[in-house]
Design a protein around this motif. Structure first.
Motif, PDB file in Angstrom:
ATOM      1  N   SER A 113       0.825  -1.211   0.000  1.00 14.89           N
ATOM      2  CA  SER A 113       0.000   0.000   0.000  1.00 14.89           C
ATOM      3  C   SER A 113       0.858   1.260   0.000  1.00 14.89           C
ATOM      4  CB  SER A 113      -0.925   0.004   1.220  1.00 14.89           C
ATOM      5  OG  SER A 113      -0.163   0.038   2.423  1.00 14.89           O
ATOM      6  N   HIS A 114       2.156   1.135   0.259  1.00 14.30           N
ATOM      7  CA  HIS A 114       3.068   2.290   0.227  1.00 14.30           C
ATOM      8  C   HIS A 114       3.586   2.570  -1.181  1.00 14.30           C
ATOM      9  CE1 HIS A 114       4.277   2.586   4.757  1.00 14.30           C
ATOM     10  NE2 HIS A 114       2.978   2.493   4.580  1.00 14.30           N
ATOM     11  N   PHE A 115       3.249   1.722  -2.163  1.00  9.98           N
ATOM     12  CA  PHE A 115       3.659   1.922  -3.547  1.00  9.98           C
ATOM     13  C   PHE A 115       2.448   2.283  -4.396  1.00  9.98           C
ATOM     14  CE2 PHE A 115       7.181  -1.491  -2.981  1.00  9.98           C
ATOM     15  CZ  PHE A 115       7.979  -0.563  -2.334  1.00  9.98           C
ATOM     16  N   ALA A 116       2.664   3.095  -5.430  1.00  7.87           N
ATOM     17  CA  ALA A 116       1.667   3.349  -6.472  1.00  7.87           C
ATOM     18  C   ALA A 116       2.384   3.235  -7.810  1.00  7.87           C
ATOM     19  CB  ALA A 116       1.039   4.726  -6.308  1.00  7.87           C
ATOM     20  N   ARG A 117       1.920   2.324  -8.649  1.00 11.01           N
ATOM     21  CA  ARG A 117       2.573   2.071  -9.941  1.00 11.01           C
ATOM     22  C   ARG A 117       1.654   2.516 -11.071  1.00 11.01           C
ATOM     23  NH1 ARG A 117       5.047  -4.040  -8.791  1.00 11.01           N
ATOM     24  NH2 ARG A 117       6.834  -3.315  -7.533  1.00 11.01           N
ATOM     25  N   PHE A 118       2.252   3.154 -12.079  1.00 12.47           N
ATOM     26  CA  PHE A 118       1.450   3.637 -13.204  1.00 12.47           C
ATOM     27  C   PHE A 118       2.340   3.802 -14.425  1.00 12.47           C
ATOM     28  CE2 PHE A 118       3.090   7.182 -10.806  1.00 12.47           C
ATOM     29  CZ  PHE A 118       3.356   8.195 -11.699  1.00 12.47           C
ATOM     30  N   LYS A 119       1.700   4.000 -15.577  1.00 11.10           N
ATOM     31  CA  LYS A 119       2.452   4.171 -16.820  1.00 11.10           C
ATOM     32  C   LYS A 119       1.715   5.153 -17.710  1.00 11.10           C
ATOM     33  CE  LYS A 119       0.096   1.791 -20.254  1.00 11.10           C
ATOM     34  NZ  LYS A 119      -0.063   2.110 -21.687  1.00 11.10           N
ATOM     35  N   PHE A 120       2.453   5.724 -18.666  1.00  9.42           N
ATOM     36  CA  PHE A 120       1.846   6.513 -19.727  1.00  9.42           C
ATOM     37  C   PHE A 120       2.763   6.451 -20.927  1.00  9.42           C
ATOM     38  CE2 PHE A 120       4.498   9.448 -17.351  1.00  9.42           C
ATOM     39  CZ  PHE A 120       5.144  10.184 -18.329  1.00  9.42           C
ATOM     40  N   ASN A 121       2.264   6.922 -22.054  1.00  9.68           N
ATOM     41  CA  ASN A 121       2.999   6.887 -23.305  1.00  9.68           C
ATOM     42  C   ASN A 121       3.604   8.251 -23.572  1.00  9.68           C
ATOM     43  OD1 ASN A 121       3.095   7.008 -26.481  1.00  9.68           O
ATOM     44  ND2 ASN A 121       2.979   4.855 -25.909  1.00  9.68           N
ATOM     45  N   ALA A 122       4.872   8.263 -24.025  1.00  7.71           N
ATOM     46  CA  ALA A 122       5.538   9.533 -24.352  1.00  7.71           C
ATOM     47  C   ALA A 122       4.725  10.230 -25.439  1.00  7.71           C
ATOM     48  CB  ALA A 122       6.970   9.279 -24.809  1.00  7.71           C
ATOM     49  N   PHE A 123       4.078  11.309 -25.090  1.00  5.67           N
ATOM     50  CA  PHE A 123       3.019  11.879 -25.899  1.00  5.67           C
ATOM     51  C   PHE A 123       3.550  12.948 -26.842  1.00  5.67           C
ATOM     52  CE2 PHE A 123       3.156  12.837 -21.431  1.00  5.67           C
ATOM     53  CZ  PHE A 123       3.598  14.144 -21.417  1.00  5.67           C
ATOM     54  N   GLU A 124       2.709  13.342 -27.789  1.00  3.35           N
ATOM     55  CA  GLU A 124       3.077  14.327 -28.799  1.00  3.35           C
ATOM     56  C   GLU A 124       3.458  15.668 -28.181  1.00  3.35           C
ATOM     57  OE1 GLU A 124       3.832  15.927 -32.497  1.00  3.35           O
ATOM     58  OE2 GLU A 124       3.493  13.843 -31.901  1.00  3.35           O
ATOM     59  N   PHE A 125       2.951  15.948 -26.991  1.00  5.30           N
ATOM     60  CA  PHE A 125       3.292  17.182 -26.280  1.00  5.30           C
ATOM     61  C   PHE A 125       4.804  17.345 -26.176  1.00  5.30           C
ATOM     62  CE2 PHE A 125       3.869  19.661 -22.357  1.00  5.30           C
ATOM     63  CZ  PHE A 125       2.979  20.704 -22.545  1.00  5.30           C
ATOM     64  N   MET A 126       5.520  16.209 -26.078  1.00  3.34           N
ATOM     65  CA  MET A 126       6.977  16.267 -25.913  1.00  3.34           C
ATOM     66  C   MET A 126       7.675  16.774 -27.154  1.00  3.34           C
ATOM     67  SD  MET A 126       8.299  13.181 -23.569  1.00  3.34           S
ATOM     68  CE  MET A 126       9.860  14.033 -23.665  1.00  3.34           C
ATOM     69  N   SER A 127       7.100  16.542 -28.343  1.00  3.34           N
ATOM     70  CA  SER A 127       7.785  16.931 -29.573  1.00  3.34           C
ATOM     71  C   SER A 127       7.773  18.437 -29.789  1.00  3.34           C
ATOM     72  CB  SER A 127       7.117  16.238 -30.773  1.00  3.34           C
ATOM     73  OG  SER A 127       5.806  16.731 -30.951  1.00  3.34           O
TER      74      SER A 127
END
Length: 396
Positions: A320-334
């Motif tokens: 419960s002390h961890f939170a795991r998540f992901k996302f995709n390197a989005f077009e905002f970065m370009s």
């Protein structure tokens, strides 16, 4: 306007000062100085709508805004000075939609609180030091200093009596209010008489108030992978780490950490606390090209527990002390040479199903947290595209 302030001294002033402040404004400054110091705040200039102070006003609180005594509320008159009883003070400035004036300016500084007893709130325990000179000057023996749970004994040196009091043991009591999760205990100093006592026993109440809303920063740069701002008193310690895959076995340690457009990024937030009855979840994550401004140009991945980007997802966590998540390197970065990510984590009581940690997606206002949860914010960045994908500034 507003925010957390941690320098030993500084200046607070209304927005646009010495110009007129805007209408319909609420600013809250949380001043937190070093352990065992107090905050002294002196107003040097006040020009606001006078009268009953119902429209525009300043409020000063002796600690966090929602759970501390009000030291004063005013809008005009003499220039007051306030001194906190701990190392924290909050200042709230409010204006309505009517008239606008120059506002206020105030100076604050930190002063020693006296060192007969000092308290530090560390990640896993309270560190309490009592001066033996003080005990002896009052006629008490260091051998007669105990906790409620006498199995938890202090370390006694030639100058000090030192307790390391765990948050989850030695009789420590946990309580909750609007702003903090509190851990408190009592150190007892007994007089030396058995039959006839000429001195009173002393009960020294010590507590650590862990703020529900605190900011910590993890910074990703070309030279540094992770840098964490850790707050010692009243702040939960949190860090965020990149991992190479959804198995979350291998941390990303390369510096710099370059990524590809459309690459999946895997992150784990970790709460460092000895209290097992806490749960952490991702509440809000927003991306921006400037680590100092997450409002002007911003892209939300998740907001108030509601995903805003289709690639955002959470993973099961073994603790419960961890939170795991992901996302995709989005077009905002370009569109920008570097992108920073600011994530707001919620810390709640484990098993409190009324808290937002369990309720998930919500349209609640930013400050609407239950008495059993705290917000901890983490900033990561910059994320930079790899090699040939390195972006150039663009206006489109």
């Amino acid at each position: 306007c507003g925010g957390s302030v941690s320098d030993p001294s500084g200046v607070l002033q209304s927005p646009n000062y010495p110009g007129n402040y805007p209408n319909d404004t609420d600013c809250v400054w949380e001043i937190q100085v070093e352990n065992n110091f107090r905050v002294t705040l002196t107003f040097r200039d006040i020009v606001m709508q006078s009268g009953t102070c119902q429209h525009d006003y300043i409020e000063v609180y002796d600690g966090p805004l929602h759970s501390s005594p009000l030291l004063g509320r005013f809008c005009s008159g003499s220039f007051p000075t306030y001194v906190s009883s701990s190392n924290m003070m909050s200042v709230h400035f409010h204006s309505d939609s009517r008239f606008s004036f120059r506002g206020f300016q105030a100076h604050y500084s930190s002063i020693p609180a006296g060192h007969n007893t000092t308290i530090q709130c560390l990640p896993d325990y309270m560190h309490v030091v009592i001066s033996r000179d003080y005990l002896q000057s009052q006629g008490y023996s260091a051998r007669r200093v105990t906790l409620n749970d006498n199995r938890c004994t202090p370390t006694v040196t030639s100058q000090e009596v030192v307790f390391n009091i765990p948050y989850n043991g030695c009789g420590t009591i946990q309580e909750e209010n609007n702003d903090t999760i509190n851990y408190s205990n009592t150190i007892r100093v007994a007089s030396s008489g058995y039959i006839i006592k000429r001195k009173k026993n002393i009960n020294l109440h010590v507590s650590c108030k862990m703020l529900r809303k605190s900011w910590q920063q993890v910074v990703y740069t070309a030279e540094d992978t992770v840098d964490v701002d850790e707050y010692q008193f009243g702040r939960y310690n949190m860090n965020i780490t990149f991992y190479e895959s959804p198995a979350f076995r291998r941390q990303v340690r390369a510096s710099p950490y370059y990524i590809d457009l459309n690459q999946n990024l895997y992150l784990q937030a970790c709460l460092h606390s000895s209290d097992p009855n806490l749960k952490v979840v991702v509440d809000t994550c927003v991306a921006a090209p400037d680590p100092r401004d997450f409002n002007m140009l911003a892209y939300y991945l998740v907001r108030n527990g509601c995903p805003r980007d289709s690639s955002y997802a959470t993973y099961y966590s073994p603790s419960s002390h961890f939170a795991r998540f992901k996302f995709n390197a989005f077009e905002f970065m370009s569109r920008h040479p570097s992108v920073y990510l600011k994530c707001q984590m919620l810390v709640c009581r484990l098993g409190d199903y009324s808290s937002h940690c369990y309720r998930g997606c919500s349209s609640r206002p930013k400050r609407d947290t239950s008495p059993a949860e705290e917000q901890v914010d983490v900033v990561v960045g910059p994320l930079q595209l790899r090699g040939g994908d390195a972006p150039s500034e663009s206006t489109g």
